[in-house]
Scaffold this motif. Structure first.
Motif, PDB file in Angstrom:
ATOM      1  N   GLY A  45     -28.245 -14.646  16.595  1.00 36.66           N
ATOM      2  CA  GLY A  45     -28.901 -14.982  15.344  1.00 36.66           C
ATOM      3  C   GLY A  45     -29.811 -13.864  14.888  1.00 36.66           C
ATOM      4  N   GLY A  46     -30.817 -14.219  14.116  1.00 35.17           N
ATOM      5  CA  GLY A  46     -31.684 -13.213  13.509  1.00 35.17           C
ATOM      6  C   GLY A  46     -31.272 -12.976  12.063  1.00 35.17           C
ATOM      7  N   TYR A  47     -32.179 -12.389  11.281  1.00 35.61           N
ATOM      8  CA  TYR A  47     -31.936 -12.232   9.847  1.00 35.61           C
ATOM      9  C   TYR A  47     -30.649 -11.458   9.530  1.00 35.61           C
ATOM     10  N   PRO A  48     -30.363 -10.319  10.185  1.00 38.40           N
ATOM     11  CA  PRO A  48     -29.100  -9.637   9.882  1.00 38.40           C
ATOM     12  C   PRO A  48     -27.876 -10.507  10.175  1.00 38.40           C
ATOM     13  N   ALA A  49     -27.932 -11.301  11.251  1.00 34.94           N
ATOM     14  CA  ALA A  49     -26.804 -12.171  11.583  1.00 34.94           C
ATOM     15  C   ALA A  49     -26.664 -13.300  10.566  1.00 34.94           C
ATOM     16  N   GLU A  50     -27.794 -13.822  10.084  1.00 37.43           N
ATOM     17  CA  GLU A  50     -27.732 -14.883   9.079  1.00 37.43           C
ATOM     18  C   GLU A  50     -27.090 -14.378   7.792  1.00 37.43           C
ATOM     19  N   LEU A  51     -27.486 -13.183   7.360  1.00 37.55           N
ATOM     20  CA  LEU A  51     -26.890 -12.618   6.155  1.00 37.55           C
ATOM     21  C   LEU A  51     -25.420 -12.278   6.362  1.00 37.55           C
ATOM     22  N   THR A  52     -25.076 -11.821   7.550  1.00 37.76           N
ATOM     23  CA  THR A  52     -23.677 -11.511   7.847  1.00 37.76           C
ATOM     24  C   THR A  52     -22.825 -12.768   7.803  1.00 37.76           C
ATOM     25  N   ASP A  53     -23.304 -13.852   8.414  1.00 34.67           N
ATOM     26  CA  ASP A  53     -22.546 -15.108   8.400  1.00 34.67           C
ATOM     27  C   ASP A  53     -22.423 -15.649   6.988  1.00 34.67           C
ATOM     28  N   TYR A  54     -23.483 -15.487   6.191  1.00 34.49           N
ATOM     29  CA  TYR A  54     -23.412 -15.926   4.799  1.00 34.49           C
ATOM     30  C   TYR A  54     -22.370 -15.113   4.045  1.00 34.49           C
ATOM     31  N   ARG A  55     -22.421 -13.792   4.198  1.00 30.44           N
ATOM     32  CA  ARG A  55     -21.459 -12.935   3.516  1.00 30.44           C
ATOM     33  C   ARG A  55     -20.034 -13.251   3.933  1.00 30.44           C
ATOM     34  N   ASP A  56     -19.828 -13.441   5.236  1.00 33.72           N
ATOM     35  CA  ASP A  56     -18.487 -13.766   5.725  1.00 33.72           C
ATOM     36  C   ASP A  56     -18.025 -15.110   5.180  1.00 33.72           C
ATOM     37  N   GLY A  57     -18.948 -16.084   5.130  1.00 36.27           N
ATOM     38  CA  GLY A  57     -18.574 -17.389   4.604  1.00 36.27           C
ATOM     39  C   GLY A  57     -18.179 -17.330   3.145  1.00 36.27           C
ATOM     40  N   VAL A  58     -18.849 -16.458   2.393  1.00 36.12           N
ATOM     41  CA  VAL A  58     -18.516 -16.306   0.977  1.00 36.12           C
ATOM     42  C   VAL A  58     -17.179 -15.603   0.802  1.00 36.12           C
ATOM     43  N   THR A  59     -17.014 -14.462   1.456  1.00 32.04           N
ATOM     44  CA  THR A  59     -15.796 -13.673   1.257  1.00 32.04           C
ATOM     45  C   THR A  59     -14.557 -14.356   1.822  1.00 32.04           C
ATOM     46  N   GLU A  60     -14.705 -15.124   2.900  1.00 35.28           N
ATOM     47  CA  GLU A  60     -13.547 -15.810   3.468  1.00 35.28           C
ATOM     48  C   GLU A  60     -12.963 -16.844   2.511  1.00 35.28           C
ATOM     49  N   ARG A  61     -13.797 -17.378   1.629  1.00 30.95           N
ATOM     50  CA  ARG A  61     -13.330 -18.414   0.706  1.00 30.95           C
ATOM     51  C   ARG A  61     -12.867 -17.852  -0.629  1.00 30.95           C
ATOM     52  N   LEU A  62     -12.938 -16.534  -0.788  1.00 33.58           N
ATOM     53  CA  LEU A  62     -12.526 -15.945  -2.063  1.00 33.58           C
ATOM     54  C   LEU A  62     -11.095 -16.289  -2.453  1.00 33.58           C
TER      55      LEU A  62
END
Length: 720
Positions: free
Chosen positions: A500-517
């Motif tokens: 976890g941690g802030y970079p991991a949170e942003l990474t998971d958010y970005r991945d969650g967004v792009t995976e659903r494109l």
């Protein structure tokens, strides 16, 4: 119909509804929620919850930058002030954990390279609403101080985005003050009648207030992001004006045919009103696909879009016709009108259709050239640089970037629910060898480049499990934070771990967004295809609309990369390029722009289809339909582009991206797409424009709806 027979009663209801919507909507902004860039249920969220519940700590979301007035942060006087400040912060209401350079044994990762500054970090538990509205408004001014020993500045991720929220609210109010008189002026230039301009603007204002009232109701059952209010403003004015223009243009046309006022109102609602319903369904469907994202920040815009459409459609199809029934011929433009065949748009369409490959090919080349920069897009993570350099919290982080080689505030936290200090020690050493990792802290000690380091860590072991803090370098975090997260997660661990941690949170958010494109694109194409098929009965028209919309959107995305990723015009617009784009804003822009493009497509196709149904001429109906709809589409596009462009002067990069990108997309769509590529394509397709398989033709006869054709006088004229 009722609006023609009882216009005063309808207008009285409209006025009452507007007042009530204003009263209800007045409390909407305070009822809206604040959101973080996080993916619910992701690995980083599980790590954050476990770290807080088991170990009483978490990623620091509050930071104090302490600057020594004289000497260094290691002097006895500054060190005493630093320790006292750390204890004071730890005891502040709402703070769950606090530590600093002085409480952790003076690690270099919490001190600037010149030893003139040091950090105090704190973890404040709770969601974004609690932290940013309940804790930070008191904490930030309390700890912002300057005395004879030190100067203290307050920052942290939640403070950054609290500042973003406040700035966005100021931009909202400023945009509202600018947009309304500017739109009124543009409407007067289009109509040359102040009465027509006022009632059209009234529809836009009702759309804004009505959508805010609907959002207020939605906040009772779900969280709606504060940024939804900005969308409600710009889309409310834009769609309300779009639909108002379409209805009034059609009403004027009916009056020019010689219809009585009541009959003109009735026919306008039956024809233009039906098209407005189709258009509204298209825009709402385009934005509703955002519900496919399990992120409150993005789903909020679906609620906002649907609320705006509902309010704008009611205003344009119920309240506006009642006003027209009372105004009658007073909305007509003064002076003679030119015949259809003498208008600029008719001449342009006819010229393009004589040489469709030449004109169409040139327009296509221009669009592809403008969209080409998008091939180099880089999706990244947002930080304080979404704010202007004048913001105090931005100035604080500019100092940190310049003076600190490490980013302990943005450390990765590796949580091991099971496993003691001895078990994870080799794992901690392995993590410390990764490129860009400065130090790894564990319950067994700290490690740098695989070897033990002397600094105490503050990492705890609770008898069952432990956690590790992976401190990255500023350079690695700035250049490849996502790659660092993936590398940390790829290192074999002796026990199950969560990163976890802030970079991991942003990474998971970005991945969650792009995976659903792909899903989002498929859904938005499908729903708009269905709406256009129901309107036209054709399968070719929706396919053509999808392809042309993709071309106009490519220009918008190309501009995003050219301006906001690569930094062209950054000096003029006053922002700092970071070399990447946060992915959720382009997705939001895609849904809005696609819906609005289909909005214009519905206006255009409805008039072409009406002429085709009347004459059966697949070629001749195109320039006539364009001549009837293009003045409307152009006027609507200019007004909508101006509404969006007001955000380009804002102070938040997200809103600047939205303003510039959307304004450009709307203008390109109304000119190159509708003026050149549409007539070129329809000339090449000929009768196939309205083709559908026999099964779908039978289905359309049962469920399809179209504007009813009306007789056309040879000398019928339209406003240029």
């Amino acid at each position: 119909m009722l609006v023609a027979r009882r216009p005063r009663w309808v207008l009285a209801i409209a006025l009452l509804a507007t007042v009530l919507a204003g009263l209800v909507g007045a409390g909407t902004i305070n009822a809206l929620s604040l959101n973080r860039f996080e993916a619910p249920g992701s690995e980083s969220m599980q790590a954050r919850d476990l770290l807080g519940n088991r170990f009483g700590t978490g990623s620091p979301n509050v930071a104090l930058l302490v600057t020594a007035r004289d000497g260094t942060v290691d002097s006895a006087e500054v060190a005493a002030a630093g320790r006292a400040l750390t204890q004071e912060l730890a005891g502040h209401p709402g703070v769950g954990d606090a530590w600093s350079y002085w409480s952790r044994g003076t690690p270099e990762t919490l001190r600037s390279d010149d030893a003139g500054q040091a950090m105090v970090l704190a973890w404040v538990p709770g969601d974004a609403n609690e932290v940013r509205r309940a804790v930070l408004p008191d904490l930030a001014p309390h700890f912002t101080r300057e005395d004879a020993v030190v100067t203290v500045t307050v920052g942290g991720g939640d403070e950054v985005f609290r500042t973003v929220m406040e700035q966005a609210r100021r931009d909202f109010i400023r945009a509202e003050l600018v947009v309304v008189p500017l739109v009124l002026l543009l409407l007067w230039l289009v109509y040359r009648r102040i009465s027509a301009a006022l009632v059209t603007l009234g529809v836009g204002i009702f759309a804004v207030l009505g959508s805010l009232a609907l959002l207020r109701a939605a906040t009772t059952i779900t969280d709606i992001s504060t940024f939804a209010s900005n969308i409600a403003l710009v889309m409310g004015i834009g769609l309300g004006v779009d639909y108002g223009l379409f209805v009034i243009f059609r009403f004027r046309e009916e009056l020019r045919r010689g219809s009585e006022v009541s009959e003109a109102v009735t026919r306008t609602v039956r024809t233009a009103g039906r098209t407005v319903l189709f258009s509204g369904a298209t825009v709402a469907a385009s934005l509703s696909v955002l519900f496919a994202f399990p992120f409150p920040f993005l789903s909020s815009f679906a609620y906002a879009g649907i609320a705006v459409v509902l309010a704008a459609v009611v205003g344009a199809t119920v309240f506006l016709p009642a006003a027209l029934a009372l105004l009658g011929h007073r909305v007509q433009r003064r002076g003679p009108d030119r015949p259809e065949s003498g208008t600029f748009w008719y001449a342009l369409a006819a010229r393009v259709m004589r040489r469709p490959l030449g004109y169409g090919g040139a327009a296509l080349a221009v669009l592809l050239l403008l969209g080409a920069p998008f091939l180099g897009v880089r999706f990244g993570l947002p930080d304080d640089r979404v704010l202007p350099t004048s913001a105090p919290v931005r100035q604080m982080y500019d100092q940190i970037r310049a003076g600190f080689s490490e980013e302990e505030a943005d450390a990765l936290h590796v949580v091991a629910p099971t496993g003691d200090a001895t078990t994870v020690a080799p794992y901690a050493a392995a993590l410390s060898r990764l490129d860009g990792v400065v130090r790894v802290d564990s319950a067994s000690g700290s490690y740098m480049d695989g070897t033990p380091a002397p600094a105490p860590t503050g990492v705890r072991y609770d008898g069952e499990g432990t956690w590790l803090s992976v401190v990255p370098s500023s350079e690695r975090l700035a250049s490849d934070a996502i790659g660092l997260v993936r590398e940390v997660r790829a290192v074999p661990a002796p026990v199950d771990v969560l990163v976890g941690g802030y970079p991991a949170e942003l990474t998971d958010y970005r991945d969650g967004v792009t995976e659903r494109l792909p899903l989002i694109v498929a859904l938005i194409v499908l729903v708009t295809f269905v709406v256009l098929f129901v309107m036209t009965g054709s399968v070719v028209a929706p396919v053509k609309a999808t392809v042309l919309n993709a071309l106009s959107l490519s220009v918008m995305f190309g501009a995003l990369v050219l301006v906001f990723q690569e930094g062209h015009l950054s000096g003029l617009l006053g922002f700092t390029p970071t070399g990447s784009i946060e992915p959720s804003i382009p997705i939001l822009m895609f849904c809005i722009a696609y819906g609005l493009s289909m909005d214009y497509e519905v206006f255009l196709l409805s008039r072409i289809k009406e002429e085709y149904d009347r004459t059966g001429d697949a070629i001749g109906s195109v320039p006539l339909g364009i001549a009837r709809s293009a003045p409307l589409v152009t006027a609507a596009a200019v007004i909508l582009a101006v509404s969006f462009a007001t955000y380009a002067t804002g102070q938040v990069v997200f809103l600047q991206q939205l303003g510039i990108g959307m304004a450009l997309a709307v203008i390109v769509d109304a000119t190159l797409i509708r003026g050149i590529l549409v007539p070129a394509f329809m000339r090449l397709a000929g009768g196939a424009n309205w083709w559908a398989p026999a099964l779908l033709r039978r289905l359309h006869r049962r469920i399809g709806l179209t504007d009813e054709p009306t007789p056309r006088q040879d000398d019928l004229a339209l406003t240029r």
